[in-house]
Structures are given as structure tokens and as C-alpha cells.
Scaffold this active site. Structure first.
Site, PDB file in Angstrom:
ATOM      1  N   ASP A 137      39.379  36.657  37.304  1.00 48.92           N
ATOM      2  CA  ASP A 137      38.229  36.079  38.387  1.00 48.92           C
ATOM      3  C   ASP A 137      38.237  34.841  38.104  1.00 48.92           C
ATOM      4  OD1 ASP A 137      37.644  37.685  40.492  1.00 48.92           O
ATOM      5  OD2 ASP A 137      36.186  38.855  38.957  1.00 48.92           O
ATOM      6  N   HIS A 286      43.159  42.189  39.033  1.00 52.10           N
ATOM      7  CA  HIS A 286      42.452  42.972  40.609  1.00 52.10           C
ATOM      8  C   HIS A 286      43.709  42.469  41.377  1.00 52.10           C
ATOM      9  CE1 HIS A 286      39.856  40.180  39.622  1.00 52.10           C
ATOM     10  NE2 HIS A 286      39.149  40.518  40.879  1.00 52.10           N
TER      11      HIS A 286
HETATM   12  C1  SIN Z   1      36.900  41.049  43.541  1.00 53.84           C
HETATM   13  O1  SIN Z   1      38.385  40.082  43.947  1.00 53.84           O
HETATM   14  O2  SIN Z   1      36.367  40.985  42.572  1.00 53.84           O
HETATM   15  C2  SIN Z   1      37.388  41.996  44.917  1.00 53.84           C
HETATM   16  C3  SIN Z   1      37.343  43.238  44.374  1.00 53.84           C
HETATM   17  C4  SIN Z   1      37.266  44.253  45.130  1.00 53.84           C
HETATM   18  O3  SIN Z   1      36.778  44.344  46.997  1.00 53.84           O
HETATM   19  O4  SIN Z   1      37.948  44.865  44.985  1.00 53.84           O
END
Ligand code: SIN
Length: 330
Positions: A137, A286
Site C-alpha cells: 500500500d 497483495h
Molecule cells: C487493497 O488493495 O487494499 C484491496 C485489496 C482487495 O480489494 O482485495
């Protein structure tokens, strides 16, 4: 010995401490793959954590890079209170504007509607209905958030899983000469660079032009808590390796992006309402899903982020800000 027993034993305290704190042995830590992710059972995130639970959650987080909880009864205030036990909670996002729920500037809602409000309806079509590709992030900040905590309010009956990858394991999996070589590199991270946001006529264009966010980070970061070296680049925000040609940068980044997301380093989390994922942005990337736009049913999640520190490379040199202020929490 099963993974469950091994994990519980690993985090169980000595017998005398256990007698004083009987809650300890009811936490079950269930690894979800060889490198990444553990489900934690037996914790109630809506109440202040007993010290032993706090310790076990923190240790599991540092080891598995992301931990998952199910059937939690949290609202916005409860999610923020849970997060504050682990560090200062930042505003939802540097570009949150007025999209945060009333009274909760710390909450960053993740849904196709929220992204459309935040960045503009057409931008969404370009990057996918639910945000960018693999990332940690807001790495363009000089002090990217250390941790993120994402809570599911509504999820479709299928589709919409989030994937995670362990970039400490990915770094360790590179051949030694490559590790040595990249240990000395630095890279520019810039918000919106991977999707040409600076040229966009939508809201995202106004945001990145009026408040650009960019930093030079080490390509390999030394994790401030574990001391592990982690691969600290991601395809959403890392624009280029500094001090090499554009062609050299592209080839190097392609190698590192590919390394980061080799399936053996990843885990996939299937959401249910009340699920919570808590990850370490300094050791995990992620990937938000793009497979649910056609599925009936909303996907609405709420994220908070915890204040991070300035990354430091193996040479001890910290990151440098190009544009944008430090992102502080309270
Ligand atoms: C994010 O990038 O924090 C969102 C992840 C998601 O929508 O699963």
C-alpha cells in the site's frame, strides 16, 4: 506433528506464564501455504487483546506476512480500535478526499463505487474495477504504511479473493549473485505511474498533478522488525530503477516483478462477511481481484493502514522523498 500443533506449540508460553494467562492456548495459528498467510482462530478482535494474544498475533504476522481472522464483529470504530493496538492509524489514503465514511477519516472503503468516487469512473475501467495490480500500500510515500487491516462487509458468493505474496521469501529465492547485485539498487516509486495517471483528465489526474507522491526507495529493504531482506519493488508503483537506462530498468524490474509473484510464494484468501486480513506491507504484496464484476452481489471491504517508517537498504541508507509529505497516524 501437524502444522496446527506445531504453530500452537511455537507460540505457547512456559507453563507458569500459561497458568497466569489461560487465554494463550486457545489461539490456533493455521499456516495457509508454505510461505505466506496464517489463519488465526480463537481471537476476538472487537475487545482489547490480552497481551498473550497481541504477542501471538504479532509473531504470526511477522512470520507469515499476512494473518486472517473469520467471523469478527467489527464496525469502523472497532476496526480502528483494533488497529491502534499495533500502531498509529493513518488517514484512509493520501487521496481519500471526501470518500471516507462520515466521521471515520481513517477508513478507506474498497469497492467499485468507492474507487469510482475517488479516482473517476473511467479511470476504473483502465485499471480494473477494484484497484491496481500487485502492490504494497502507497509505496510512493516516503514512509509507506507498515500494516494494513482489511475487513469484509459484503462479498459475492464466489470470486473476489485477494492474493498475497511473501517478498522476503521471494528475495531469498534469488541466486546469490543477483541478490548481491540488487542489494545496491534504488528505484523510484510514483503514484499512478503504471497507468499514466499524470496524463488523465479524470479526478485521478487532478489528484496526482496537484499532490504528486514519489520517493526513491531501496530495491531491497531491511525489515525493521525481523531484520530480513525483502524485495521492495512492485508493478503498480515502481516506475524505474535509478542510475540505469530505461531498457535496463525495464528488464531488471521484469525479473524482480516475476520473482515476487512466483506461485510458491503466494496464498489466496477467500472472503466471507466478517473476515479480516492483516498484512505487513514491508514484507508482502497483495493483488486485488478482478474476477467478480460479472458476479451478482456486492463486494465492499474497509481498510485501515498503520503508520510506517522510512525504508532502509542493506547499505543503511534511508529512502529519499521526491514529492509528498510523510503520512502520519494518530
Ligand atoms: C487493497 O488493495 O487494499 C484491496 C485489496 C482487495 O480489494 O482485495
Amino acid at each position: 506433528m501437524s502444522a496446527t500443533l506445531e504453530s500452537v506449540t511455537a507460540y505457547a508460553p512456559a507453563a507458569s506464564a500459561r497458568e497466569k494467562s489461560p487465554a494463550v492456548s486457545d489461539l490456533r495459528i493455521l499456516p495457509q501455504s508454505g510461505w505466506t498467510g496464517a489463519e488465526i482462530q480463537g481471537a476476538d478482535l472487537s475487545r482489547p487483546l490480552p497481551p498473550a494474544h497481541f504477542k501471538a498475533i504479532k509473531e504470526a504476522l511477522l512470520r507469515w506476512k499476512v494473518v486472517f481472522f473469520r467471523n469478527q464483529n467489527l464496525d469502523h470504530a472497532g476496526q480502528i480500535a483494533f488497529g491502534r493496538q499495533f500502531g498509529p492509524v493513518t488517514p484512509g489514503h493520501p487521496y481519500e478526499g471526501d470518500v471516507a465514511p462520515a466521521g471515520f477519516p481513517e477508513i478507506h472503503t474498497v469497492s467499485p463505487d468507492a474507487y469510482a468516487k475517488r479516482y473517476g469512473p473511467n479511470y476504473q475501467k483502465q485499471v480494473g474495477a477494484n484497484g491496481p495490480g500487485w502492490h504494497a500500500d502507497v509505496t510512493p510515500l516516503i514512509n509507506p504504511p507498515a500494516y494494513s487491516i482489511l475487513r469484509a462487509e459484503a462479498v459475492p458468493p464466489y470470486g473476489g479473493d485477494t492474493q498475497f505474496t511473501n517478498v522476503a521469501a521471494a528475495y531469498a529465492g534469488l541466486a546469490e549473485p543477483i541478490r548481491k547485485f540488487i542489494d545496491g539498487l534504488r528505484a523510484e516509486h510514483r503514484f499512478g505511474a503504471s497507468v499514466g495517471a499524470e496524463r488523465s483528465r479524470e479526478k485521478i489526474g487532478d489528484l496526482v498533478r496537484s499532490n504528486p507522491l514519489a520517493s526513491i526507495h531501496p530495491v531491497v529493504r531491511v525489515h525493521p522488525e525481523t531484520g530480513e531482506k525483502v524485495l521492495y519493488v512492485n508493478p503498480s508503483f515502481t516506475k524505474q530503477i535509478v542510475g540505469v537506462s530505461a531498457r535496463e530498468s525495464r528488464h531488471l524490474l521484469d525479473l524482480l516483478f516475476e520473482q515476487a509473484v512466483i506461485p510458491e510464494y503466494t496464498a489466496r484468501f477467500r472472503w466471507e462477511p466478517g473476515s479480516v486480513a492483516f498484512w505487513d506491507n514491508r514484507a508482502a504484496l497483495h493483488l486485488a481481484p478482478r474476477d467478480f464484476a460479472h458476479v451478482e452481489g456486492d463486494r465492499i471491504l474497509h481498510r485501515i493502514t498503520l503508520e510506517g517508517d522510512v525504508p532502509v537498504g542493506p547499505d543503511g541508507k534511508p529512502s529519499e522523498s521526491i514529492e509528498g509529505a510523510a503520512f502520519k497516524g494518530a
